[in-house]
Design a protein around this motif. Structure first.
Motif, PDB file in Angstrom:
ATOM      1  N   UNK A  98      90.315   2.817  72.693  1.00 45.53           N
ATOM      2  CA  UNK A  98      89.365   2.676  73.774  1.00 45.53           C
ATOM      3  C   UNK A  98      88.033   3.325  73.366  1.00 45.53           C
ATOM      4  N   UNK A  99      86.945   2.726  73.841  1.00 46.93           N
ATOM      5  CA  UNK A  99      85.622   3.272  73.570  1.00 46.93           C
ATOM      6  C   UNK A  99      85.040   3.788  74.884  1.00 46.93           C
ATOM      7  N   UNK A 100      84.609   5.044  74.853  1.00 46.34           N
ATOM      8  CA  UNK A 100      83.964   5.675  76.002  1.00 46.34           C
ATOM      9  C   UNK A 100      82.515   5.951  75.626  1.00 46.34           C
ATOM     10  N   UNK A 101      81.661   6.050  76.640  1.00 39.89           N
ATOM     11  CA  UNK A 101      80.241   6.293  76.426  1.00 39.89           C
ATOM     12  C   UNK A 101      79.861   7.590  77.126  1.00 39.89           C
ATOM     13  N   UNK A 102      79.148   8.460  76.402  1.00 35.31           N
ATOM     14  CA  UNK A 102      78.609   9.663  77.024  1.00 35.31           C
ATOM     15  C   UNK A 102      77.091   9.600  76.965  1.00 35.31           C
ATOM     16  N   UNK A 103      76.490  10.067  78.036  1.00 32.37           N
ATOM     17  CA  UNK A 103      75.040  10.178  78.080  1.00 32.37           C
ATOM     18  C   UNK A 103      74.684  11.573  77.601  1.00 32.37           C
ATOM     19  N   UNK A 104      73.664  11.646  76.754  1.00 31.41           N
ATOM     20  CA  UNK A 104      73.263  12.924  76.167  1.00 31.41           C
ATOM     21  C   UNK A 104      71.779  13.165  76.413  1.00 31.41           C
ATOM     22  N   UNK A 105      71.344  14.387  76.184  1.00 31.55           N
ATOM     23  CA  UNK A 105      69.929  14.726  76.327  1.00 31.55           C
ATOM     24  C   UNK A 105      69.099  13.871  75.375  1.00 31.55           C
ATOM     25  N   UNK A 106      67.887  13.501  75.782  1.00 28.80           N
ATOM     26  CA  UNK A 106      67.028  12.687  74.919  1.00 28.80           C
ATOM     27  C   UNK A 106      66.823  13.319  73.542  1.00 28.80           C
ATOM     28  N   UNK A 107      66.851  12.491  72.529  1.00 28.48           N
ATOM     29  CA  UNK A 107      66.638  12.880  71.122  1.00 28.48           C
ATOM     30  C   UNK A 107      67.734  13.783  70.559  1.00 28.48           C
ATOM     31  N   UNK A 108      68.865  13.888  71.227  1.00 27.13           N
ATOM     32  CA  UNK A 108      69.970  14.726  70.748  1.00 27.13           C
ATOM     33  C   UNK A 108      71.185  13.897  70.339  1.00 27.13           C
ATOM     34  N   UNK A 109      71.021  12.582  70.245  1.00 30.76           N
ATOM     35  CA  UNK A 109      72.141  11.696  69.942  1.00 30.76           C
ATOM     36  C   UNK A 109      72.828  12.041  68.623  1.00 30.76           C
ATOM     37  N   UNK A 110      72.060  12.204  67.567  1.00 30.61           N
ATOM     38  CA  UNK A 110      72.648  12.457  66.248  1.00 30.61           C
ATOM     39  C   UNK A 110      73.313  13.834  66.196  1.00 30.61           C
ATOM     40  N   UNK A 111      72.710  14.809  66.834  1.00 30.73           N
ATOM     41  CA  UNK A 111      73.285  16.160  66.870  1.00 30.73           C
ATOM     42  C   UNK A 111      74.618  16.152  67.605  1.00 30.73           C
ATOM     43  N   UNK A 112      74.680  15.494  68.774  1.00 30.88           N
ATOM     44  CA  UNK A 112      75.922  15.412  69.542  1.00 30.88           C
ATOM     45  C   UNK A 112      76.973  14.623  68.767  1.00 30.88           C
ATOM     46  N   UNK A 113      76.565  13.527  68.151  1.00 36.32           N
ATOM     47  CA  UNK A 113      77.501  12.706  67.369  1.00 36.32           C
ATOM     48  C   UNK A 113      78.114  13.523  66.235  1.00 36.32           C
ATOM     49  N   UNK A 114      77.297  14.262  65.525  1.00 39.53           N
ATOM     50  CA  UNK A 114      77.802  15.110  64.430  1.00 39.53           C
ATOM     51  C   UNK A 114      78.782  16.154  64.942  1.00 39.53           C
ATOM     52  N   UNK A 115      78.451  16.760  66.067  1.00 36.98           N
ATOM     53  CA  UNK A 115      79.324  17.784  66.651  1.00 36.98           C
ATOM     54  C   UNK A 115      80.654  17.172  67.093  1.00 36.98           C
ATOM     55  N   UNK A 116      80.604  15.998  67.695  1.00 35.19           N
ATOM     56  CA  UNK A 116      81.837  15.311  68.103  1.00 35.19           C
ATOM     57  C   UNK A 116      82.708  14.994  66.890  1.00 35.19           C
ATOM     58  N   UNK A 117      82.095  14.474  65.840  1.00 33.71           N
ATOM     59  CA  UNK A 117      82.848  14.154  64.618  1.00 33.71           C
ATOM     60  C   UNK A 117      83.427  15.411  63.986  1.00 33.71           C
ATOM     61  N   UNK A 118      82.677  16.513  64.011  1.00 33.26           N
ATOM     62  CA  UNK A 118      83.162  17.793  63.482  1.00 33.26           C
ATOM     63  C   UNK A 118      84.376  18.288  64.272  1.00 33.26           C
ATOM     64  N   UNK A 119      84.417  17.927  65.568  1.00 37.35           N
ATOM     65  CA  UNK A 119      85.516  18.345  66.435  1.00 37.35           C
ATOM     66  C   UNK A 119      86.669  17.339  66.453  1.00 37.35           C
ATOM     67  N   UNK A 120      86.683  16.406  65.503  1.00 42.64           N
ATOM     68  CA  UNK A 120      87.813  15.495  65.358  1.00 42.64           C
ATOM     69  C   UNK A 120      87.732  14.206  66.151  1.00 42.64           C
ATOM     70  N   UNK A 121      86.603  13.932  66.776  1.00 45.17           N
ATOM     71  CA  UNK A 121      86.432  12.673  67.506  1.00 45.17           C
ATOM     72  C   UNK A 121      85.814  11.625  66.587  1.00 45.17           C
ATOM     73  N   UNK A 122      85.977  10.368  66.937  1.00 44.52           N
ATOM     74  CA  UNK A 122      85.411   9.256  66.190  1.00 44.52           C
ATOM     75  C   UNK A 122      84.200   8.768  66.972  1.00 44.52           C
ATOM     76  N   UNK A 123      83.022   9.351  66.702  1.00 49.19           N
ATOM     77  CA  UNK A 123      81.816   9.084  67.485  1.00 49.19           C
ATOM     78  C   UNK A 123      80.790   8.302  66.665  1.00 49.19           C
ATOM     79  N   UNK A 124      79.996   7.477  67.391  1.00 49.07           N
ATOM     80  CA  UNK A 124      78.998   6.620  66.754  1.00 49.07           C
ATOM     81  C   UNK A 124      77.706   6.624  67.542  1.00 49.07           C
ATOM     82  N   UNK A 125      76.611   6.490  66.805  1.00 45.79           N
ATOM     83  CA  UNK A 125      75.296   6.244  67.380  1.00 45.79           C
ATOM     84  C   UNK A 125      74.732   5.065  66.588  1.00 45.79           C
ATOM     85  N   UNK A 126      74.823   3.848  67.152  1.00 44.10           N
ATOM     86  CA  UNK A 126      74.301   2.688  66.421  1.00 44.10           C
ATOM     87  C   UNK A 126      72.803   2.817  66.168  1.00 44.10           C
ATOM     88  N   UNK A 127      72.405   2.549  64.906  1.00 46.14           N
ATOM     89  CA  UNK A 127      70.992   2.622  64.538  1.00 46.14           C
ATOM     90  C   UNK A 127      70.587   1.330  63.849  1.00 46.14           C
TER      91      UNK A 127
END
Length: 166
Positions: free
Chosen positions: A1-30
């Protein structure tokens, strides 16, 4: 399943990296896009859906709490609700295996009409809802969080030969 989280503006890559570091499979399409500024075309890399991070996971209260405690995560979209299978299929395509979406070539016939694409958009002509030759963009509409979001993808123009191929 794919879930979507809203994050603070311009913090997408930082949150994605933190999620991946914590064992989640997170993406920010670019995407790679040509921008016309001060008379020049400049290639830039932009986030496709600003302020959103996509997470492939099985939902649990524990995962919800772990994600909500990451800095700059504002909320889950929905209650939280996973994307529908149709929405998830389009998002999987836009995730592009974690790679930046490169420009596609728009095949232009002798009448100036777009008759197809090469590259990322090849075979997905039906997903293109808007095509702008001047701005060198093709738009794909994606639904998530109860709204329709427009994803502008970069294109380059290419003359098609008489068989319809570039």
């Amino acid at each position: 399943m794919i879930y979507v989280v809203q994050v603070s503006p311009s913090k997408e890559m930082k949150v994605c990296s933190e999620l991946n570091r914590n064992g989640f499979d997170a993406y920010v399409p670019r995407r790679e896009l040509l921008i016309h500024k001060s008379g020049l075309w400049t290639k830039v890399i932009n986030i496709l859906f600003p302020s959103y991070v996509f997470i492939k996971m099985e939902y649990s209260t524990e995962n919800h709490i772990r994600i909500r405690h990451i800095d700059n995560v504002l909320k889950f979209l929905g209650s939280p609700s996973p994307l529908s299978s149709a929405e998830a299929e389009v998002m999987e395509w836009l995730f592009n295996n974690g790679k930046i979406i490169e420009e596609s070539a728009a095949l232009i016939d002798s009448n100036g009409n777009c008759i197809g694409f090469e590259g990322f958009l090849e075979g997905y002509d039906d997903r293109v809802t808007y095509f702008n030759r001047r701005q060198k963009k093709a738009t794909v509409e994606v639904k998530f969080g109860g709204k329709t979001h427009k994803a502008n993808l970069g294109i380059v123009l290419k003359s098609a030969d008489i068989t319809g191929q570039g």
